[in-house]
Design a protein around this motif. Structure first.
Motif, PDB file in Angstrom:
ATOM      1  N   ILE A 284       0.827  -1.207   0.000  1.00  0.00           N
ATOM      2  CA  ILE A 284       0.000   0.000   0.000  1.00  0.00           C
ATOM      3  C   ILE A 284       0.860   1.255   0.000  1.00  0.00           C
ATOM      4  N   ILE A 285       1.821   1.313   0.921  1.00  0.00           N
ATOM      5  CA  ILE A 285       2.601   2.536   1.106  1.00  0.00           C
ATOM      6  C   ILE A 285       3.587   2.748  -0.035  1.00  0.00           C
ATOM      7  N   ASP A 286       4.187   1.672  -0.536  1.00  0.00           N
ATOM      8  CA  ASP A 286       5.113   1.822  -1.661  1.00  0.00           C
ATOM      9  C   ASP A 286       4.386   2.304  -2.910  1.00  0.00           C
ATOM     10  N   SER A 287       3.116   1.923  -3.058  1.00  0.00           N
ATOM     11  CA  SER A 287       2.330   2.406  -4.190  1.00  0.00           C
ATOM     12  C   SER A 287       2.137   3.920  -4.098  1.00  0.00           C
ATOM     13  N   ILE A 288       1.810   4.401  -2.900  1.00  0.00           N
ATOM     14  CA  ILE A 288       1.660   5.846  -2.698  1.00  0.00           C
ATOM     15  C   ILE A 288       3.007   6.538  -2.910  1.00  0.00           C
ATOM     16  N   LYS A 289       4.058   5.931  -2.403  1.00  0.00           N
ATOM     17  CA  LYS A 289       5.405   6.500  -2.530  1.00  0.00           C
ATOM     18  C   LYS A 289       5.793   6.670  -3.994  1.00  0.00           C
ATOM     19  N   ASN A 290       5.555   5.653  -4.810  1.00  0.00           N
ATOM     20  CA  ASN A 290       5.920   5.720  -6.227  1.00  0.00           C
ATOM     21  C   ASN A 290       5.125   6.798  -6.958  1.00  0.00           C
ATOM     22  N   GLN A 291       3.847   6.939  -6.615  1.00  0.00           N
ATOM     23  CA  GLN A 291       3.031   7.990  -7.227  1.00  0.00           C
ATOM     24  C   GLN A 291       3.566   9.374  -6.867  1.00  0.00           C
ATOM     25  N   GLN A 292       3.939   9.550  -5.594  1.00  0.00           N
ATOM     26  CA  GLN A 292       4.450  10.833  -5.144  1.00  0.00           C
ATOM     27  C   GLN A 292       5.815  11.145  -5.748  1.00  0.00           C
ATOM     28  N   LEU A 293       6.672  10.142  -5.842  1.00  0.00           N
ATOM     29  CA  LEU A 293       8.002  10.359  -6.420  1.00  0.00           C
ATOM     30  C   LEU A 293       7.908  10.794  -7.880  1.00  0.00           C
ATOM     31  N   ALA A 294       6.933  10.269  -8.585  1.00  0.00           N
ATOM     32  CA  ALA A 294       6.762  10.637  -9.996  1.00  0.00           C
ATOM     33  C   ALA A 294       6.404  12.108 -10.151  1.00  0.00           C
ATOM     34  N   LEU A 295       5.822  12.699  -9.098  1.00  0.00           N
ATOM     35  CA  LEU A 295       5.380  14.087  -9.172  1.00  0.00           C
ATOM     36  C   LEU A 295       6.264  15.061  -8.396  1.00  0.00           C
ATOM     37  N   HIS A 296       6.849  14.598  -7.279  1.00  0.00           N
ATOM     38  CA  HIS A 296       7.502  15.532  -6.353  1.00  0.00           C
ATOM     39  C   HIS A 296       8.883  15.067  -5.884  1.00  0.00           C
ATOM     40  N   SER A 297       9.598  14.321  -6.679  1.00  0.00           N
ATOM     41  CA  SER A 297      10.860  13.729  -6.206  1.00  0.00           C
ATOM     42  C   SER A 297      11.858  14.775  -5.722  1.00  0.00           C
ATOM     43  N   LYS A 298      11.895  15.962  -6.347  1.00  0.00           N
ATOM     44  CA  LYS A 298      12.874  16.976  -5.965  1.00  0.00           C
ATOM     45  C   LYS A 298      12.597  17.536  -4.578  1.00  0.00           C
ATOM     46  N   LYS A 299      11.321  17.541  -4.172  1.00  0.00           N
ATOM     47  CA  LYS A 299      10.962  18.031  -2.842  1.00  0.00           C
ATOM     48  C   LYS A 299      11.071  16.934  -1.788  1.00  0.00           C
ATOM     49  N   MET A 300      10.859  15.695  -2.207  1.00  0.00           N
ATOM     50  CA  MET A 300      10.831  14.594  -1.262  1.00  0.00           C
ATOM     51  C   MET A 300      12.210  14.158  -0.803  1.00  0.00           C
ATOM     52  N   ILE A 301      13.206  14.359  -1.639  1.00  0.00           N
ATOM     53  CA  ILE A 301      14.566  13.896  -1.329  1.00  0.00           C
ATOM     54  C   ILE A 301      15.486  15.109  -1.261  1.00  0.00           C
ATOM     55  N   THR A 302      16.228  15.208  -0.176  1.00  0.00           N
ATOM     56  CA  THR A 302      17.130  16.355  -0.012  1.00  0.00           C
ATOM     57  C   THR A 302      18.508  16.034  -0.544  1.00  0.00           C
TER      58      THR A 302
END
Length: 257
Positions: free
Chosen positions: A239-257
């Motif tokens: 469940i959580i990895d699915s949400i994570k992958n969706q978010q990374l596709a849109l916001h990876s620059k903000k999610m990872i420092t």
């Protein structure tokens, strides 16, 4: 041989991110060990023993502390949290565990955090606390007593920091994984924007992997789902990895420092 056991903000398990239990000998022989009780593993640091007089007082002397810090600083990078703008931050030579303040959030990400909406009403013409219909010019509470009770539940007794509270408000106090209601329900059966005690805020990209405190990297979860994810229980990771992958596709620059 006597070993002294303690924890340090400089040593976390590279597999599960749990703080390690450190065992250092208080004699001039023997190796130093670390234990992860979550992974149920134990290993040597791979460095020589610390030397000093064998007493607890000697173990806490400045020279001994320096020796211990040297050992901890020599650990590989994956034993340390180094993420900027995360719950665990490096201040000088010390790691401190705290969420970004709202002001720090704006500075770090040049954007506003989610709004802390305190209105979970389905009917905007009902009292936020007791649910009765509003009369006259009142817009939120039917009485001052209801207003005071609401403020006490949502502010005075609130234990969450400002940023995770705003994340919970953004998600309207529902678990993003299961949809479970995590809001406090008062004696009138009204949902209040406060945790029922089973709410956690989770980093999709883990802090140990460089995950930030940006809202795109944070979701509301039940405590059980959060625990199961870190324990690698299949349903939770899926469940959580699915949400994570969706978010990374849109916001990876903000999610990872």
């Amino acid at each position: 041989m006597t070993y002294y056991r303690f924890k340090s903000l400089k040593a976390y398990c590279p597999k599960c991110s749990r703080k390690l239990d450190l065992l250092f000998p208080d004699e001039n022989v023997g190796e130093s060990f670390y234990i992860c009780f979550k992974c149920r593993s134990i290993s040597q640091f791979g460095v020589g023993p610390l030397t000093n007089k064998n007493s607890l007082a000697a173990f806490t002397l400045p020279d001994r502390k320096t020796q211990i810090n040297q050992v901890l600083d020599s650990l590989p990078a994956n034993f340390h949290y180094k993420a900027k703008g995360s719950q665990l931050r490096l201040t000088g030579d010390t790691y401190t565990r705290q969420w970004l303040s709202i002001r720090e959030y704006r500075i770090n990400f040049d954007s506003e955090p989610p709004t802390a909406s305190l209105d979970l009403r389905e009917d905007p013409k009902s009292c936020k606390w007791c649910g009765d219909s509003l009369i006259g010019s009142r817009r939120s509470f039917c009485s001052d007593r209801c207003s005071r009770a609401y403020t006490k539940a949502t502010f005075r007794n609130r234990t969450m920091a400002a940023l995770p509270y705003r994340i919970a408000c953004r998600d309207r106090f529902f678990c993003r994984g299961t949809g479970q209601d995590l809001a406090l329900t008062n004696k009138y059966g009204v949902r209040i924007p406060a945790s029922n005690g089973q709410l956690d805020v989770h980093h999709l990209v883990l802090v140990s992997q460089g995950g930030s405190d940006h809202e795109s990297n944070l979701i509301t979860l039940t405590r059980e789902v959060h625990h199961d994810y870190h324990s690698q229980v299949p349903y939770a990771t899926e469940i959580i990895d699915s949400i994570k992958n969706q978010q990374l596709a849109l916001h990876s620059k903000k999610m990872i420092t």
